[in-house]
Design a protein around this motif. Sequence first.
Motif, PDB file in Angstrom:
ATOM      1  N   ARG A 107     -15.926  55.294  50.321  1.00  0.00           N
ATOM      2  CA  ARG A 107     -15.014  55.364  49.167  1.00  0.00           C
ATOM      3  C   ARG A 107     -14.661  56.806  48.842  1.00  0.00           C
ATOM      4  O   ARG A 107     -13.512  57.113  48.519  1.00  0.00           O
ATOM      5  CB  ARG A 107     -15.646  54.689  47.942  1.00  0.00           C
ATOM      6  CG  ARG A 107     -14.642  54.570  46.792  1.00  0.00           C
ATOM      7  CD  ARG A 107     -15.263  54.039  45.522  1.00  0.00           C
ATOM      8  NE  ARG A 107     -14.214  53.732  44.547  1.00  0.00           N
ATOM      9  CZ  ARG A 107     -14.438  53.486  43.260  1.00  0.00           C
ATOM     10  NH1 ARG A 107     -15.686  53.517  42.789  1.00  0.00           N
ATOM     11  NH2 ARG A 107     -13.429  53.241  42.446  1.00  0.00           N
ATOM     12  N   ARG A 141     -11.998  57.799  51.158  1.00  0.00           N
ATOM     13  CA  ARG A 141     -10.746  57.103  50.849  1.00  0.00           C
ATOM     14  C   ARG A 141     -10.077  57.680  49.610  1.00  0.00           C
ATOM     15  O   ARG A 141      -8.847  57.811  49.556  1.00  0.00           O
ATOM     16  CB  ARG A 141     -11.003  55.609  50.670  1.00  0.00           C
ATOM     17  CG  ARG A 141     -11.455  54.900  51.949  1.00  0.00           C
ATOM     18  CD  ARG A 141     -11.795  53.449  51.672  1.00  0.00           C
ATOM     19  NE  ARG A 141     -10.608  52.696  51.307  1.00  0.00           N
ATOM     20  CZ  ARG A 141     -10.648  51.555  50.630  1.00  0.00           C
ATOM     21  NH1 ARG A 141     -11.812  51.039  50.228  1.00  0.00           N
ATOM     22  NH2 ARG A 141      -9.530  50.915  50.344  1.00  0.00           N
ATOM     23  N   LEU A 180      -7.461  51.901  57.876  1.00  0.00           N
ATOM     24  CA  LEU A 180      -8.863  51.592  57.618  1.00  0.00           C
ATOM     25  C   LEU A 180      -9.321  50.490  58.577  1.00  0.00           C
ATOM     26  O   LEU A 180      -8.728  49.411  58.613  1.00  0.00           O
ATOM     27  CB  LEU A 180      -9.062  51.140  56.172  1.00  0.00           C
ATOM     28  CG  LEU A 180     -10.490  50.743  55.766  1.00  0.00           C
ATOM     29  CD1 LEU A 180     -11.436  51.935  55.895  1.00  0.00           C
ATOM     30  CD2 LEU A 180     -10.507  50.192  54.345  1.00  0.00           C
ATOM     31  N   SER A 208      -6.168  56.361  42.944  1.00  0.00           N
ATOM     32  CA  SER A 208      -7.087  56.541  44.079  1.00  0.00           C
ATOM     33  C   SER A 208      -8.390  55.778  43.858  1.00  0.00           C
ATOM     34  O   SER A 208      -9.012  55.302  44.815  1.00  0.00           O
ATOM     35  CB  SER A 208      -7.381  58.027  44.294  1.00  0.00           C
ATOM     36  OG  SER A 208      -7.961  58.604  43.135  1.00  0.00           O
ATOM     37  N   THR A 239      -9.689  51.626  45.455  1.00  0.00           N
ATOM     38  CA  THR A 239     -10.862  51.704  46.334  1.00  0.00           C
ATOM     39  C   THR A 239     -12.109  51.108  45.691  1.00  0.00           C
ATOM     40  O   THR A 239     -13.232  51.431  46.090  1.00  0.00           O
ATOM     41  CB  THR A 239     -11.156  53.167  46.729  1.00  0.00           C
ATOM     42  OG1 THR A 239     -11.353  53.945  45.531  1.00  0.00           O
ATOM     43  CG2 THR A 239     -10.018  53.755  47.537  1.00  0.00           C
TER      44      THR A 239
END
Length: 202
Positions: free
Chosen positions: A13, A16, A28, A195, A199
Motif C-alpha cells: 500500500r 501504491r 498491479l 491515493s 488503496t
Amino acid sequence: MKLIGSLTSPYVRKVRVVMAEKKLDYALILDNVWAPETTIQQSNPLGKIPCLLMEDGGAMFDSRVIVEYLDTLTPVGKLIPPHGRERAEVKSWEALADGILDAAVLVRLERTMRDQAIQSEAWVNRQMDKVNAGLKAMSQGLGESAFCVSNHLTLADISVACCLGWLAFRFPAIAWREEYPNLAKLADKLAERPSFKETLPE
C-alpha cells in the motif's frame, strides 16, 4: 512498470500510495506469496512483496528501496528531501512505521500460521511491546504538528498512515485512536486523499 503485491499488505500500500501521489502509471499484479502457486520468487528470491518490475525486465524489491526510486522519476509531489537532516528525519519515520508493522506481522503470523499449542506468548508479548512503544514514539514525535516532517506531505506521513491503517484492519483491539488522538487526526486527514481511498486494504 508492474507492481507485484496484494491488496492487504501495508508495504505494498505504501508503494501504491506513492505511485498515486507521483501520478505514475503501473499495472498491479496480485500474488499470494503464501499460496503454493505463487511465482514471486521468479522476481524476488526472498519471496516477498512488494516487487517492482521495470520496463527493461529488471526487478526491484523492498518497499523502502522502491519508494525512494519512484520519488526520483518525476518532480511531481516530491516526498523525500534530497539531503541533510530533513531527509534523515523522513527516512527515520519510515523506519519507525515499518518497524511497528514488522513486529505486528510477526504476531499475526504466530497467531495464524502456528498451531495454538506451540505458540509463544513470550514472543507475542515481545513483539507487541515494540508495537506499543512505536505508537507512543510516533505520537510524541508528531505532537501538535499537521505533518510528521516539515509543513507538507512527505513519505513520513504516508508510512505512518499505512501503518495505522493496517493496524486498524488487522488489530482492531489496539486502541491507538483513543490513546493517541493526534495520530487519529493525521490518519483521518490522509484518508481523504484519493491515493488512500483507492488503496484501502481489503
